[in-house]
Motif scaffolding. Structure first.
Motif, PDB file in Angstrom:
ATOM      1  N   UNK A 132       0.736  -1.282  -0.066  1.00  0.00           N
ATOM      2  CA  UNK A 132       0.144   0.057  -0.118  1.00  0.00           C
ATOM      3  C   UNK A 132       0.884   1.111  -0.016  1.00  0.00           C
ATOM      4  N   UNK A 133       1.963   1.478   0.696  1.00  0.00           N
ATOM      5  CA  UNK A 133       2.690   2.404   0.786  1.00  0.00           C
ATOM      6  C   UNK A 133       3.449   2.610  -0.476  1.00  0.00           C
ATOM      7  N   UNK A 134       4.038   1.619  -1.150  1.00  0.00           N
ATOM      8  CA  UNK A 134       4.528   1.876  -2.455  1.00  0.00           C
ATOM      9  C   UNK A 134       3.500   2.200  -3.659  1.00  0.00           C
ATOM     10  N   UNK A 135       2.363   1.709  -3.453  1.00  0.00           N
ATOM     11  CA  UNK A 135       1.102   2.192  -4.389  1.00  0.00           C
ATOM     12  C   UNK A 135       0.711   3.746  -3.961  1.00  0.00           C
ATOM     13  N   UNK A 136       0.760   4.173  -2.770  1.00  0.00           N
ATOM     14  CA  UNK A 136       0.462   5.567  -2.650  1.00  0.00           C
ATOM     15  C   UNK A 136       1.544   6.319  -3.081  1.00  0.00           C
ATOM     16  N   UNK A 137       2.786   6.014  -2.593  1.00  0.00           N
ATOM     17  CA  UNK A 137       3.907   6.979  -2.830  1.00  0.00           C
ATOM     18  C   UNK A 137       4.665   6.244  -3.846  1.00  0.00           C
ATOM     19  N   UNK A 144      10.466   0.162  -0.672  1.00  0.00           N
ATOM     20  CA  UNK A 144       9.390  -0.904  -0.183  1.00  0.00           C
ATOM     21  C   UNK A 144       9.951  -2.352  -0.759  1.00  0.00           C
ATOM     22  N   UNK A 145      10.554  -2.472  -1.866  1.00  0.00           N
ATOM     23  CA  UNK A 145      11.053  -3.540  -2.335  1.00  0.00           C
ATOM     24  C   UNK A 145      12.331  -4.191  -1.586  1.00  0.00           C
ATOM     25  N   UNK A 146      13.120  -3.324  -1.283  1.00  0.00           N
ATOM     26  CA  UNK A 146      14.339  -3.374  -0.196  1.00  0.00           C
ATOM     27  C   UNK A 146      13.899  -3.903   1.112  1.00  0.00           C
ATOM     28  N   UNK A 147      12.859  -3.196   1.386  1.00  0.00           N
ATOM     29  CA  UNK A 147      12.361  -3.617   3.017  1.00  0.00           C
ATOM     30  C   UNK A 147      11.607  -4.958   3.028  1.00  0.00           C
ATOM     31  N   UNK A 148      11.040  -5.196   1.738  1.00  0.00           N
ATOM     32  CA  UNK A 148      10.280  -6.709   1.717  1.00  0.00           C
ATOM     33  C   UNK A 148      11.377  -7.455   1.632  1.00  0.00           C
TER      34      UNK A 148
END
Length: 177
Positions: A132-137, A144-148
């Motif tokens: 959701x954060x990657x989609x919003x921002x 987000x990919x690195x954190x995932x």
């Protein structure tokens, strides 16, 4: 003759009421074994997390995919394998009333073990929150990919495989419905 018939009927009816009630484990928790270092204990509890001391005998549990016969005495069974480092522990018990499973993160510090219960909601919320954060921002996509990837590496490095991850979420969803 009436007396013999009466005694036979009474013994038949009292014998039918004397069957033992089966004990089942529907709730349990993982604690540090107080008698051994780097070992854990599984404690049978009721819905309020009070120890059920009426549970005694052999019960089948699956711990991280391995079938174990756990011997309970007064509501407590000891898992006799040493835990060398911090790890995830997926504990599952199947009985007549269904499947009961819990995911724990066993944190090892000094010579102590601290079991931390991991809710299936948390396992589901972290990846969905990152998506959701990657989609919003839009600029947050790479972060987000690195954190995932770090999230997946941490889980895998500490013993939580992808099938166990999804099995824990599906068991939690089954418990809701």
């Amino acid at each position: 003759m009436k007396r013999i018939l009466f005694v036979c009927l009474m013994s038949f009816f009292t014998g039918s009421f004397a069957f033992a009630d089966t004990v089942s484990i529907n709730h349990f928790m993982v604690k540090e074994n107080p008698f051994a270092e780097s070992e854990i204990a599984i404690v049978a509890t009721d819905s309020l997390n009070n120890i059920r001391e009426d549970v005694s005998g052999r019960f089948s549990f699956t711990l991280n995919g391995f079938q174990q016969e756990m011997v309970f005495d007064k509501g407590t069974a000891f898992y006799r394998h040493k835990i060398e480092r911090s790890t995830f522990l997926y504990v599952k018990h199947v009985n007549d009333s269904g499947t009961h499973s819990l995911l724990y993160y066993i944190y090892k510090h000094d010579s102590k073990l601290t079991p931390i219960h991991i809710s299936w909601l948390l396992l589901l919320a972290i990846p969905i929150g990152l998506i959701l954060l990657a989609y919003i921002f839009k600029r947050f996509i790479i972060i987000a990919i690195v954190i995932f990837c770090i999230f997946l590496y941490f889980n895998h490095h500490n013993g939580l495989s992808i099938p166990t991850f999804f099995e824990s979420i599906f068991d939690g969803l089954k418990g809701v419905f």
